[in-house]
Design a protein around this motif. Structure first.
Motif, PDB file in Angstrom:
ATOM      1  N   GLY A   1       0.701  -1.634   0.208  1.00  0.00           N
ATOM      2  CA  GLY A   1      -0.040   0.106   0.059  1.00  0.00           C
ATOM      3  C   GLY A   1       0.905   1.459  -0.252  1.00  0.00           C
ATOM      4  N   GLU A   2       1.763   1.639   0.750  1.00  0.00           N
ATOM      5  CA  GLU A   2       2.478   3.039   1.014  1.00  0.00           C
ATOM      6  C   GLU A   2       3.315   2.851  -0.608  1.00  0.00           C
ATOM      7  OE1 GLU A   2       5.447   1.431   3.857  1.00  0.00           O
ATOM      8  OE2 GLU A   2       4.508   1.927   5.633  1.00  0.00           O
ATOM      9  N   ALA A   3       4.210   1.765  -1.123  1.00  0.00           N
ATOM     10  CA  ALA A   3       3.971   1.283  -2.800  1.00  0.00           C
ATOM     11  C   ALA A   3       3.850   1.989  -3.815  1.00  0.00           C
ATOM     12  CB  ALA A   3       4.954   0.248  -2.798  1.00  0.00           C
ATOM     13  N   ILE A   4       2.122   1.938  -3.291  1.00  0.00           N
ATOM     14  CA  ILE A   4       1.031   2.100  -4.069  1.00  0.00           C
ATOM     15  C   ILE A   4       0.875   3.771  -4.164  1.00  0.00           C
ATOM     16  CG2 ILE A   4      -1.571   2.127  -5.209  1.00  0.00           C
ATOM     17  CD1 ILE A   4      -0.801  -1.248  -4.217  1.00  0.00           C
ATOM     18  N   GLY A   5       0.875   4.100  -2.798  1.00  0.00           N
ATOM     19  CA  GLY A   5       0.347   4.936  -3.010  1.00  0.00           C
ATOM     20  C   GLY A   5       1.740   6.324  -2.968  1.00  0.00           C
ATOM     21  N   ARG A   6       3.138   6.151  -3.341  1.00  0.00           N
ATOM     22  CA  ARG A   6       3.792   6.263  -3.402  1.00  0.00           C
ATOM     23  C   ARG A   6       3.662   6.640  -5.195  1.00  0.00           C
ATOM     24  NH1 ARG A   6       7.658   3.721  -0.394  1.00  0.00           N
ATOM     25  NH2 ARG A   6       7.882   4.921   2.039  1.00  0.00           N
TER      26      ARG A   6
ATOM     27  N   GLN B   1      -2.946   2.311   4.078  1.00  0.00           N
ATOM     28  CA  GLN B   1      -1.534   2.512   3.951  1.00  0.00           C
ATOM     29  C   GLN B   1      -1.274   3.682   3.065  1.00  0.00           C
ATOM     30  OE1 GLN B   1      -2.837  -0.623   4.724  1.00  0.00           O
ATOM     31  NE2 GLN B   1      -1.503  -0.350   6.812  1.00  0.00           N
ATOM     32  N   ILE B   2      -1.993   3.853   1.573  1.00  0.00           N
ATOM     33  CA  ILE B   2      -2.359   3.810   0.498  1.00  0.00           C
ATOM     34  C   ILE B   2      -2.535   5.350   0.392  1.00  0.00           C
ATOM     35  CG2 ILE B   2      -3.610   4.126  -1.995  1.00  0.00           C
ATOM     36  CD1 ILE B   2      -3.975   1.376  -2.426  1.00  0.00           C
ATOM     37  N   ARG B   3      -3.806   5.538   1.163  1.00  0.00           N
ATOM     38  CA  ARG B   3      -4.371   6.947   0.987  1.00  0.00           C
ATOM     39  C   ARG B   3      -2.993   7.944   2.379  1.00  0.00           C
ATOM     40  NH1 ARG B   3      -9.082   4.078   2.530  1.00  0.00           N
ATOM     41  NH2 ARG B   3      -8.603   4.713   5.080  1.00  0.00           N
ATOM     42  N   ASP B   4      -2.559   6.897   2.921  1.00  0.00           N
ATOM     43  CA  ASP B   4      -1.755   7.762   4.080  1.00  0.00           C
ATOM     44  C   ASP B   4      -0.250   8.098   3.623  1.00  0.00           C
ATOM     45  OD1 ASP B   4      -3.585   7.706   6.239  1.00  0.00           O
ATOM     46  OD2 ASP B   4      -2.470   6.029   6.998  1.00  0.00           O
TER      47      ASP B   4
ATOM     48  N   ALA C   1       1.284  11.667   2.070  1.00  0.00           N
ATOM     49  CA  ALA C   1       2.637  12.315   2.561  1.00  0.00           C
ATOM     50  C   ALA C   1       2.656  12.776   1.475  1.00  0.00           C
ATOM     51  CB  ALA C   1       3.182  11.151   3.902  1.00  0.00           C
ATOM     52  N   ALA C   2       2.827  12.140   0.504  1.00  0.00           N
ATOM     53  CA  ALA C   2       4.105  12.339  -0.591  1.00  0.00           C
ATOM     54  C   ALA C   2       3.540  13.189  -1.685  1.00  0.00           C
ATOM     55  CB  ALA C   2       3.836  10.721  -1.733  1.00  0.00           C
TER      56      ALA C   2
ATOM     57  N   ALA D   1       0.763   9.507  -5.620  1.00  0.00           N
ATOM     58  CA  ALA D   1       0.861  10.472  -5.589  1.00  0.00           C
ATOM     59  C   ALA D   1       2.095  11.052  -6.831  1.00  0.00           C
ATOM     60  CB  ALA D   1       2.229  10.794  -4.420  1.00  0.00           C
ATOM     61  N   THR D   2       3.685  10.542  -7.668  1.00  0.00           N
ATOM     62  CA  THR D   2       4.371  10.658  -8.344  1.00  0.00           C
ATOM     63  C   THR D   2       3.291  10.804  -9.357  1.00  0.00           C
ATOM     64  OG1 THR D   2       5.603   9.185  -7.683  1.00  0.00           O
ATOM     65  CG2 THR D   2       6.260   9.991  -9.795  1.00  0.00           C
ATOM     66  N   VAL D   3       2.481  10.587 -10.031  1.00  0.00           N
ATOM     67  CA  VAL D   3       1.751  10.849 -10.373  1.00  0.00           C
ATOM     68  C   VAL D   3       0.647  11.478 -11.053  1.00  0.00           C
ATOM     69  CG1 VAL D   3      -0.603  10.343 -12.349  1.00  0.00           C
ATOM     70  CG2 VAL D   3       0.911   8.665 -11.713  1.00  0.00           C
ATOM     71  N   ALA D   4       0.167  12.332  -9.422  1.00  0.00           N
ATOM     72  CA  ALA D   4      -0.229  13.158  -9.100  1.00  0.00           C
ATOM     73  C   ALA D   4       0.515  14.818  -9.156  1.00  0.00           C
ATOM     74  CB  ALA D   4      -1.400  13.694  -7.491  1.00  0.00           C
ATOM     75  N   ASN D   5       1.859  14.451  -8.294  1.00  0.00           N
ATOM     76  CA  ASN D   5       2.457  15.902  -8.992  1.00  0.00           C
ATOM     77  C   ASN D   5       3.633  15.788  -9.998  1.00  0.00           C
ATOM     78  OD1 ASN D   5       1.927  15.542  -6.320  1.00  0.00           O
ATOM     79  ND2 ASN D   5       4.523  14.201  -5.904  1.00  0.00           N
ATOM     80  N   LEU D   6       3.433  15.015 -10.914  1.00  0.00           N
ATOM     81  CA  LEU D   6       3.698  15.256 -12.249  1.00  0.00           C
ATOM     82  C   LEU D   6       2.081  16.212 -12.842  1.00  0.00           C
ATOM     83  CD1 LEU D   6       6.220  12.342 -13.221  1.00  0.00           C
ATOM     84  CD2 LEU D   6       7.086  14.387 -12.431  1.00  0.00           C
TER      85      LEU D   6
END
Length: 420
Positions: A313-318, A348-351, A355-356, A321-326
């Motif tokens: 979940g942490e990896a998917i969330g990051r 974990q995906i949400r958190d 965070a990222a 976030a990479t897609v959202a940031n770019l």
């Protein structure tokens, strides 16, 4: 006019201008609409809409009917322009590692029939033989409807060059440099569009699903792999080399597990189902057969299994976030077979995303949308419909600012046609 046979035949879509294609796509994805509303959403003048719809109505692709609910106190009710879904039929096929799923859809991409055939052999020749059997089953179903099947789409995972109909590399099928569009066209007797499975599903979501009306969104799929389809300014983006959106191969842990792509710590190497199963096996010392067993252990409270899903979940969330940031999409849709265990890593995906994600990117609407494999096959049909609509013109659209216009720009060629 007599009903046509459902046997494959060459047929050209009668939209010979960007405006006509734009009007049709707007009616297809957002209709039924009045001509005035159609003009507004397509970014065209009412006169241009009237000119565009005439040949489409004459050819039976559009129809107009009274909207009794909008009837004014005096006068006639407004007329609604809608797509006649029964005007043409399409086949959509999703190839997985162990089965081939096929659907027969109408022009509005409504699934009329769905079929699953097992795939005991992943070699191209075996897949094509299964595809031939599936096609015959679906064409037999279409016979009773008396409507032509005019195109087919095939969706596979991996690096796919849609313009050439070439599967450059599919890790789950173990294919390299397979000219699938050409081979499938010879097998089916139909024009065939071949696309990456996530990108095809993204087309379906843009025109018929959770992305309708959005100019910018992303579709992230979790399961055997981690995929991502991108829509930017209304266009499904493949990138210069056809691999745009591959967040599954974004590195989130440089010291992490080895990925099949050759790098370490990719999102897919941490969060793909095989990675989760392997981590649970090693941590528990038990023989875990598949993702369903791994999820069952996590639900039973086995800490090592719960940790494997939390890390995923942490990896998917990051990655999201990479897609959202770019790209700053308005929405990210999470789908895929991995959603069966979504409760194990949703938090974990949400958190991790929160965070990222940078600044206002965190306001992106992240939502889940479970879609069975029949929907992935429907995505392949949507790609075929997209190619059929776009085959009558080339080059970028100048029809106006609507989000659907760029989607038809620069349509790829499709291989094949009816057998002589």
């Amino acid at each position: 006019m007599s009903a046509p046979s459902s046997s494959p035949r060459a047929e050209s879509f009668p939209a010979h201008t960007p405006a006509a294609s734009q009007v049709f796509v707007t009616a297809l994805s957002q209709g039924p609409l009045t001509r005035l509303e159609l003009a507004r959403r397509a970014g065209l003048s009412p006169a241009a809409v009237t000119k565009a719809v005439r040949p489409l109505i004459e050819a039976g692709y559009l129809a107009e009917s009274a909207d009794d609910e909008s009837r004014p106190a005096l006068g006639r009710p407004a007329s609604l322009v809608r797509v006649d879904g029964g005007r043409a039929l399409f086949l959509g096929v999703k190839v997985t590692g162990d089965e081939v799923i096929g659907v027969l859809t109408d022009l509005c991409c409504r699934v009329l029939v769905a079929r699953h055939l097992p795939l005991p052999d992943r070699r191209p020749q075996a897949v094509l033989a299964t595809l031939a059997d599936l096609t015959q089953e679906l064409l037999a179903e279409a016979d009773g409807l008396g409507v032509h099947v005019v195109g087919a789409g095939v969706a596979v995972s991996g690096d796919v060059d849609r313009a050439r109909g070439l599967v450059r590399y599919s890790p789950f099928l173990e294919w390299r440099e397979v000219p699938l569009a050409e081979l499938a066209a010879m097998t089916t007797g139909l024009p065939v569009t071949v696309d990456n499975d996530v990108r095809a599903l993204t087309v379906a979501e843009q025109w018929f699903g959770a992305g309708v009306g959005l100019s910018d969104f992303a579709l992230v799929t979790v399961g055997a792999g981690i995929g991502c389809g991108l829509v930017v300014h209304g266009r499904v983006v493949a990138g210069a080399h056809g691999v745009a959106g591959e967040i599954g191969h974004v590195t989130v842990d440089p010291a992490g597990p080895l990925c099949h792509c050759g790098n370490r710590g990719c999102v897919e190497a941490v969060a793909g189902e095989a990675a989760i199963v392997d981590r649970v096996r090693r941590a528990t010392g038990t023989e875990v057969a598949d993702a369903a067993e791994a999820a069952a252990l996590a639900h039973q409270g086995v800490a090592a299994a719960q940790e494997a899903y939390a890390r995923a979940g942490e990896a998917i969330g990051r990655g999201i976030a990479t897609v959202a940031n770019l790209l700053g999409p308005e929405r990210v849709i999470i789908s895929g077979e991995g959603l069966a265990a979504y409760d194990l890593f949703a938090e974990q995906i949400r958190d991790s995303f929160a965070a990222a994600a940078f600044g206002s990117a965190a306001r992106c609407d992240v939502r889940t949308r479970p879609l069975p494999f029949e929907e992935w096959a429907r995505g392949a049909a949507a790609s075929a419909i997209q190619s059929f609509i776009g085959q009558s013109r080339n080059g970028p659209s100048s029809a106006g600012p609507s989000a659907t216009a760029p989607l038809l720009a620069g349509q790829p060629a499709t291989a094949g046609g009816p057998r002589p």
